[in-house]
Design an enzyme around this catalytic site. Structure first.
Site, PDB file in Angstrom:
ATOM      1  N   ARG A  70       0.807  -1.013  -0.133  1.00  0.00           N
ATOM      2  CA  ARG A  70       0.141  -0.454   0.416  1.00  0.00           C
ATOM      3  C   ARG A  70       0.728   1.066  -0.283  1.00  0.00           C
ATOM      4  O   ARG A  70      -0.126   2.006  -0.378  1.00  0.00           O
ATOM      5  CB  ARG A  70      -0.695  -0.443   1.318  1.00  0.00           C
ATOM      6  N   GLU A 107       5.574 -11.702  13.954  1.00  0.00           N
ATOM      7  CA  GLU A 107       4.772 -12.852  15.170  1.00  0.00           C
ATOM      8  C   GLU A 107       5.727 -13.740  15.689  1.00  0.00           C
ATOM      9  O   GLU A 107       6.384 -14.500  16.667  1.00  0.00           O
ATOM     10  CB  GLU A 107       3.575 -12.761  15.674  1.00  0.00           C
TER      11      GLU A 107
END
Length: 185
Positions: A70, A107
């Site tokens: 984006r 993560e």
């Protein structure tokens, strides 16, 4: 006494209201910040780009580095308007030719961000643009990658910040400019 920085740009509420929040996407517990609705609102999209252009025009920025994917939406029009080149920063194996890369932690595991060798020159001044900062890992990797080749990072810029995820802390001394803060994470 209020300074110019203390007064909110009147375009920001329209930009904020044009961003749709999708609960439980892509998995339960995530409040996804969907900018596609911002892109459908031509006035809000133009205002978003204009605010960034107003901030960076005339500031000696020669590189607008856009983070996949984006950052590719906002980066090119900003680069054109301020007279800078646009440098895409991509996921692995997306750029043809020689690249340099920087690994960062997720993560569960790691990922990389890559840039073409020779896309930037030592001494250039850059901004790094993306739609959102969450944990800050991708932006921090983009900073390290550009600094490794001698580029000065003037600032990172994002449309949305999720401050609860403390991504700003991973940017070190690099300033962060954001338009909209969201409590959703």
């Amino acid at each position: 006494m209020a300074t110019k920085e203390d007064v909110q740009d009147p375009r920001i509420p329209k930009i904020a209201s044009s961003i749709r929040v999708i609960p439980d996407f892509p998995k339960p517990g995530i409040m996804f910040q969907d900018i596609t609705t911002l892109l459908l609102d031509t006035e809000a999209f133009k205002d978003t780009v204009d605010i960034f252009v107003e901030r960076y025009k005339g500031k000696g920025i020669s590189v607008v580095a856009g983070v996949e994917a984006r950052g590719f939406i906002f980066g090119p029009p900003i680069a054109l308007a301020i007279g800078a080149k646009f440098v895409p920063m991509r996921k692995p194996k997306k750029l043809p030719g020689k690249v340099i890369s920087e690994e960062y932690s997720l993560e569960y595991g790691t990922d990389k961000i890559e840039m073409h060798v020779g896309a930037v020159e030592p001494g250039e001044r850059a901004i790094i643009i993306d739609d959102l900062i969450a944990t800050g890992g991708t932006l921090a990797a983009a900073i390290r990658l550009l600094e490794r080749v001698g580029v000065t990072i003037a600032e990172c810029a994002c449309v949305i910040e999720l401050p609860v995820l403390k991504g700003r802390e991973k940017l070190g001394e690099t300033p962060l400019f954001i338009l909209v803060t969201s409590d959703a994470a």
